[in-house]
Design a protein around this motif. Structure first.
Motif, PDB file in Angstrom:
ATOM      1  N   TYR A   2       0.849  -1.191   0.000  1.00  0.00           N
ATOM      2  CA  TYR A   2       0.000   0.000   0.000  1.00  0.00           C
ATOM      3  C   TYR A   2       0.879   1.232   0.000  1.00  0.00           C
ATOM      4  N   GLN A   3       0.682   2.105  -1.022  1.00  0.00           N
ATOM      5  CA  GLN A   3       1.450   3.332  -1.153  1.00  0.00           C
ATOM      6  C   GLN A   3       0.744   4.433  -0.375  1.00  0.00           C
ATOM      7  N   ILE A   4       1.261   4.733   0.823  1.00  0.00           N
ATOM      8  CA  ILE A   4       0.637   5.730   1.689  1.00  0.00           C
ATOM      9  C   ILE A   4       0.675   7.099   1.027  1.00  0.00           C
ATOM     10  N   ASP A   5       1.828   7.509   0.552  1.00  0.00           N
ATOM     11  CA  ASP A   5       1.980   8.720  -0.235  1.00  0.00           C
ATOM     12  C   ASP A   5       3.171   8.500  -1.164  1.00  0.00           C
ATOM     13  N   TYR A   6       3.668   9.552  -1.750  1.00  0.00           N
ATOM     14  CA  TYR A   6       4.720   9.399  -2.753  1.00  0.00           C
ATOM     15  C   TYR A   6       5.957   8.716  -2.201  1.00  0.00           C
ATOM     16  N   ASN A   7       6.264   8.955  -0.909  1.00  0.00           N
ATOM     17  CA  ASN A   7       7.518   8.471  -0.337  1.00  0.00           C
ATOM     18  C   ASN A   7       7.366   7.268   0.593  1.00  0.00           C
ATOM     19  N   ASN A   8       6.157   6.927   1.013  1.00  0.00           N
ATOM     20  CA  ASN A   8       5.979   5.929   2.062  1.00  0.00           C
ATOM     21  C   ASN A   8       5.065   4.803   1.594  1.00  0.00           C
ATOM     22  N   GLN A   9       5.450   3.568   1.925  1.00  0.00           N
ATOM     23  CA  GLN A   9       4.641   2.408   1.600  1.00  0.00           C
ATOM     24  C   GLN A   9       4.816   1.346   2.669  1.00  0.00           C
ATOM     25  N   VAL A  10       3.815   0.491   2.805  1.00  0.00           N
ATOM     26  CA  VAL A  10       3.880  -0.664   3.679  1.00  0.00           C
ATOM     27  C   VAL A  10       3.618  -1.907   2.837  1.00  0.00           C
ATOM     28  N   PHE A  11       4.118  -3.044   3.302  1.00  0.00           N
ATOM     29  CA  PHE A  11       3.916  -4.283   2.552  1.00  0.00           C
ATOM     30  C   PHE A  11       3.726  -5.447   3.507  1.00  0.00           C
ATOM     31  N   PHE A  12       3.123  -6.496   2.979  1.00  0.00           N
ATOM     32  CA  PHE A  12       2.843  -7.717   3.729  1.00  0.00           C
ATOM     33  C   PHE A  12       3.009  -8.902   2.793  1.00  0.00           C
ATOM     34  N   SER A  13       3.577  -9.980   3.323  1.00  0.00           N
ATOM     35  CA  SER A  13       3.779 -11.178   2.514  1.00  0.00           C
ATOM     36  C   SER A  13       3.571 -12.420   3.372  1.00  0.00           C
ATOM     37  N   LEU A  14       2.880 -13.395   2.820  1.00  0.00           N
ATOM     38  CA  LEU A  14       2.684 -14.703   3.439  1.00  0.00           C
ATOM     39  C   LEU A  14       2.943 -15.758   2.377  1.00  0.00           C
ATOM     40  N   ALA A  15       3.845 -16.688   2.648  1.00  0.00           N
ATOM     41  CA  ALA A  15       4.204 -17.687   1.637  1.00  0.00           C
ATOM     42  C   ALA A  15       4.603 -19.001   2.292  1.00  0.00           C
ATOM     43  N   LYS A  16       4.277 -20.070   1.622  1.00  0.00           N
ATOM     44  CA  LYS A  16       4.721 -21.400   2.024  1.00  0.00           C
ATOM     45  C   LYS A  16       5.777 -21.881   1.043  1.00  0.00           C
ATOM     46  N   ASN A  17       6.859 -22.459   1.563  1.00  0.00           N
ATOM     47  CA  ASN A  17       7.962 -22.961   0.739  1.00  0.00           C
ATOM     48  C   ASN A  17       8.246 -24.419   1.089  1.00  0.00           C
ATOM     49  N   MET A  18       8.993 -25.099   0.229  1.00  0.00           N
ATOM     50  CA  MET A  18       9.330 -26.505   0.486  1.00  0.00           C
ATOM     51  C   MET A  18      10.732 -26.825  -0.008  1.00  0.00           C
ATOM     52  N   LYS A  19      11.278 -27.925   0.540  1.00  0.00           N
ATOM     53  CA  LYS A  19      12.540 -28.486   0.069  1.00  0.00           C
ATOM     54  C   LYS A  19      12.420 -30.002   0.082  1.00  0.00           C
ATOM     55  N   ALA A  20      12.655 -30.628  -1.064  1.00  0.00           N
ATOM     56  CA  ALA A  20      12.671 -32.090  -1.132  1.00  0.00           C
ATOM     57  C   ALA A  20      13.905 -32.618  -0.401  1.00  0.00           C
ATOM     58  N   PRO A  21      13.880 -33.853   0.092  1.00  0.00           N
ATOM     59  CA  PRO A  21      15.063 -34.418   0.743  1.00  0.00           C
ATOM     60  C   PRO A  21      16.229 -34.546  -0.232  1.00  0.00           C
ATOM     61  N   PRO A  22      17.457 -34.441   0.246  1.00  0.00           N
ATOM     62  CA  PRO A  22      18.612 -34.653  -0.622  1.00  0.00           C
ATOM     63  C   PRO A  22      18.698 -36.110  -1.056  1.00  0.00           C
ATOM     64  N   ASN A  23      19.397 -36.343  -2.143  1.00  0.00           N
ATOM     65  CA  ASN A  23      19.420 -37.703  -2.693  1.00  0.00           C
ATOM     66  C   ASN A  23      20.192 -38.688  -1.825  1.00  0.00           C
ATOM     67  N   PHE A  24      21.092 -38.212  -0.945  1.00  0.00           N
ATOM     68  CA  PHE A  24      21.897 -39.162  -0.174  1.00  0.00           C
ATOM     69  C   PHE A  24      21.095 -39.884   0.904  1.00  0.00           C
ATOM     70  N   VAL A  25      19.820 -39.504   1.107  1.00  0.00           N
ATOM     71  CA  VAL A  25      19.009 -40.251   2.076  1.00  0.00           C
ATOM     72  C   VAL A  25      18.721 -41.664   1.581  1.00  0.00           C
ATOM     73  N   TYR A  26      18.970 -41.936   0.301  1.00  0.00           N
ATOM     74  CA  TYR A  26      18.690 -43.263  -0.252  1.00  0.00           C
ATOM     75  C   TYR A  26      19.916 -44.176  -0.229  1.00  0.00           C
ATOM     76  N   SER A  27      20.983 -43.753   0.461  1.00  0.00           N
ATOM     77  CA  SER A  27      22.192 -44.564   0.504  1.00  0.00           C
ATOM     78  C   SER A  27      22.227 -45.419   1.761  1.00  0.00           C
ATOM     79  N   THR A  28      23.037 -46.464   1.724  1.00  0.00           N
ATOM     80  CA  THR A  28      23.172 -47.350   2.882  1.00  0.00           C
ATOM     81  C   THR A  28      23.966 -46.705   4.005  1.00  0.00           C
ATOM     82  N   THR A  29      24.672 -45.612   3.722  1.00  0.00           N
ATOM     83  CA  THR A  29      25.373 -44.899   4.787  1.00  0.00           C
ATOM     84  C   THR A  29      24.422 -43.992   5.566  1.00  0.00           C
TER      85      THR A  29
END
Length: 800
Positions: free
Chosen positions: A537-564
């Motif tokens: 939201y642009q309050i005036d020419y010089n001032n603004q406020v913002f808001f963000s909500l997001a969900k992110n993910m990371k898959a497991p690394p491939n080394f989880v499938y090793s015998t070690t």
């Protein structure tokens, strides 16, 4: 070492100094703004000199800050800032003054790599792109900042601190993303040359040729080449890097263009050692790998003999090399289909080959794989004495080879007050990880440091492999976002969603690794629906406020499938007693921006809810230690950064950030032991982080001081080993001489890092659980990279 509780959250004295300095800066500017003048900016993406205006936004904070309008926390640095840094620096170093970034390098040149966390997220939890191409390792999601691009060819670097962009091609980013954009070819013909010399035999030679606009066309090309080398700051050995960047651009009109780059890198680095506190107390700050090879035992036919193998930390330095080679090629096509519809397509290809870690290995001659039995019982005579009774030092390490084609495509369509962005991303990464072995001569030199030539074979003629994996990762993502402008563009709302998917096809070929004597294959898929909501939201020419909500993910690394790690072989078949989940995070940002002609500031408060964090832990059901999801981590904090347009030649940038990252659960590590991690702070997450850059600049001269404060941080999840706070000071000075008939913009720059010669340290790992014993849970050793001492270099550059 004295342990200090961090629960009191006292404001460190050094941070107070930086805050007061920022306040004095603002007061000082207020009295001088009447004399400041506005300056025009450009929208080009061409390489610039250290005395030119920033390429994006207004000239704020010396290129450490631009005026943003995204409805999320975002910070950008430009070529103006990068031109003042040491030319051998890497992407991590360039971000070091930002309030959310905790970064360090293994040395002062940047050629040896480093580490980074962002709001408590490790570098393998942060998405990284170059010209829109994902460059996180396709197996582990690791980032190698010294590999990608010459700093002279970088025009912008940006960080989104909490929310990954909806169209970012990521499957492994729970903590935001950072990106690098390279400079387009210049519209004017020129040759740019730069030579850097410094301590420790540092040398970098850089040459770039721009064709300018070719006659009768709208096309331009560039090609650059560089060679850099430096000795290690402790021990023997060094880095040797060759790099070539090339690119083109054709602008058919204002809305239709095609551009592309090929970035090639080849380097051989010798590792800089990391050591425990006990090692440091015993051997001192400058302790490193052994400088003398222990030699081979004299071969004795029919009698068992053994070379004297050094401990890991005392390995011979010539057996600690890390050669790597990579290519990143991409093309970006932008097309306008109609007055309100635009298409962008980015096909790319990524290739990499390299080794890593310590190559010194003591190999038992009778411990080669017998494929018929799946046991390491076959024999090979390594020292030529006619028997297989000995143990011989050889060179062996993990080798990774990656082929990674992909494409991102998007369409943007405007309907009234709505701008609709939709598209997809797809890539298929073939990631081979194997462990060949070669002989070591009497002087301690491997037959081939790249481990390509002269590989040692098993009795059946196949090569020895300490591991032998092939992972095919098919990743895809569809995304959709609606940006709505309301109230005469004062209010902007983004509603978006992305749906990443990854299918891992992991093949283990029988090898000499731990319990890996059988062939097996595992297929797993991971997918999530990840919504995003943002508003500005642009309050005036010089001032603004913002808001963000997001969900992110990371898959497991491939080394989880090793015998070690997780896999157990039962009746010849692989089983996963612990099915590791994808980790997710929910990120909330609430912020304010002041963007006037005189001052730019951004203040953000944030909260991160981290779930299913991946770490090594014990599963009581399976009675097995493995990589698994260990619970929740809650992080909250605030960040402030500000910069000014120059006032009578003076400009400033300041930043400060506070983070509280709390582990919510105790960690079960064995059938009889639980670590008291609940309520403890997350590792490598300093509560306080601050930076200050103050510069005086005329038309031809600049001088600036940088101060970076990193607060105390914990090295372990049980908070039983504390990393002391430290403050680093740097000095950058430059002067542009008058043009001559044969050279333009001749510029001399001086860079001094760690001006006060501060000694400090950073943990080498993010996942150390405990440094003290808890019941039957034994203590783990924390290893540290030491901070490099004061270092100076000079650079002379010019255009012909």
């Amino acid at each position: 070492m004295k342990q200090v509780s961090k629960s009191s959250s006292k404001f460190p004295s050094r941070v107070k100094v930086l805050v007061i300095a920022c306040q004095l800066t603002c007061l000082g500017m207020s009295s001088a703004y009447a004399q400041s003048q506005s300056k025009e900016t450009t929208e080009t993406n061409e390489p610039i000199s250290s005395t030119q205006i920033t390429i994006t936004g207004k000239k704020v904070g010396m290129g450490l800050m631009v005026q943003e309008n995204t409805p999320k926390a975002r910070s950008t640095i430009t070529a103006e800032e990068l031109a003042k840094q040491r030319p051998t620096g890497n992407a991590y170093e360039a971000l070091e003054l930002m309030p959310a970034v905790n970064s360090y390098n293994h040395d002062a040149t940047g050629l040896f790599g480093g580490g980074l966390t962002l709001r408590g997220f490790n570098s393998d939890q942060i998405g990284a792109t170059i010209n829109g191409v994902p460059v996180n390792d396709s197996g582990s999601f690791a980032v190698y900042p010294q590999e990608y691009v010459d700093q002279e060819n970088t025009c912008t670097q940006f960080v989104t601190q909490g929310s990954t962009d909806v169209d970012s091609p990521q499957i492994g980013a729970t903590g935001g993303n950072f990106g690098i954009t390279t400079c387009d070819p210049s519209k004017t013909k020129r040759i740019r040359v730069a030579q850097t010399l410094g301590q420790l035999n540092l040398s970098k030679t850089y040459v770039r040729y721009d064709t300018g606009l070719l006659e009768g066309t709208k096309t331009r090309f560039f090609i650059s080449a560089s060679h850099a080398q430096a000795d290690k700051w402790k021990g023997q050995g060094g880095a040797n890097r060759d790099h070539i960047d090339t690119g083109f651009r054709t602008d058919f009109d204002k809305f239709n263009s095609i551009s592309g780059t090929i970035l090639y890198n080849r380097a051989i680095n010798q590792n800089i050692s990391s050591y425990s506190l006990a090692d440091l107390a015993k051997n001192g700050y400058y302790y490193d790998y052994a400088t003398t090879f222990v030699g081979h035992a004299a071969p004795t036919p029919g009698k068992a003999g053994s070379d004297t193998n050094s401990a890991f930390g005392d390995a011979y330095y010539q057996l600690t090399k890390n050669p790597f080679e990579n290519v990143i090629a991409s093309v970006t096509g932008k097309m306008r289909l109609g007055e309100n519809t635009d298409i962008k397509v980015i096909p790319y290809f990524w290739y990499g080959y390299g080794t890593g870690g310590n190559q010194q290995r003591l190999q038992t001659e009778s411990a080669f794989l017998n494929k018929a039995t799946g046991k390491n019982t076959a024999g090979v005579d390594l020292n030529g004495d006619g028997d297989t009774l000995d143990k011989v030092i050889v060179a062996n390490s993990s080798v990774t080879r990656t082929h990674r084609p992909g494409v991102t495509a998007s369409i943007t369509h405007t309907i009234g007050d709505h701008q609709i962005l939709g598209g997809f991303w797809y890539e298929r990464a073939t990631h081979e990880q194997f462990g060949p072995m070669v002989a070591v001569d009497a002087s301690g030199n491997p037959v081939d440091s790249w481990l390509k030539e002269g590989r040692i074979m098993r009795p059946d003629g196949t090569p020895f492999q300490s591991r032998d994996w092939k992972t095919i990762s098919a990743s895809s993502q569809v995304f959709l976002q609606d940006t709505v402008s309301l109230m005469n563009d004062k209010l902007t709302i983004n509603v978006g969603v992305r749906a990443p998917n990854m299918k891992r096809d992991f093949t283990n070929r029988a090898n000499e690794g731990t319990n890996s004597g059988v062939d097996y294959r595992i297929e797993k898929s991971y997918s999530e629906i990840l919504p995003q909501l943002g508003a500005r939201y642009q309050i005036d020419y010089n001032n603004q406020v913002f808001f963000s909500l997001a969900k992110n993910m990371k898959a497991p690394p491939n080394f989880v499938y090793s015998t070690t790690n997780n896999v157990v072989i039962v009746n010849g078949l692989p089983t996963l007693p612990v099915d590791v989940k994808a980790e997710t995070s929910a990120n909330i940002d609430l912020g304010y921006r002041l963007q006037s002609d005189k001052l730019t500031a951004q203040a953000t408060v944030y909260s991160v809810d981290f779930r299913d964090r991946q770490a090594t832990a014990y599963d009581p059901v399976a009675n097995l230690s493995s990589l698994t999801s260990v619970g929740k981590v809650k992080t909250y904090g605030w960040e402030l950064e500000l910069g000014n347009t120059p006032v009578n030649g003076f400009s400033f940038y300041g930043s400060i950030g506070y983070a509280n990252s709390e582990i919510k659960n105790d960690l079960i590590v064995s059938k009889t032991a639980t670590l008291p991690t609940a309520g403890k702070q997350m590792t490598l997450t300093p509560e306080w982080k601050a930076g200050l850059s103050a510069m005086y600049e005329t038309g031809a001269f600049y001088s600036r001081v940088k101060v970076k404060y990193t607060g105390e941080q914990w090295a372990t999840m049980t908070n039983d080993e504390l990393v002391p706070a430290y403050t680093l000071v740097g000095l950058d000075v430059g002067y542009q001489f008058p043009n001559l008939s044969w050279i333009s913009k001749p510029t001399l720059r001086l860079n001094i890092s760690n001006l006060t010669n501060k000694q400090y340290r950073n943990p080498s790992s993010f996942n150390i659980t405990n440094a003290k014993a808890y019941g039957t849970a034994g203590a783990k050793t924390v290893f540290y990279y030491m901070g490099a001492p004061r270092f100076a270099s000079v650079t002379l550059s010019g255009d012909f």
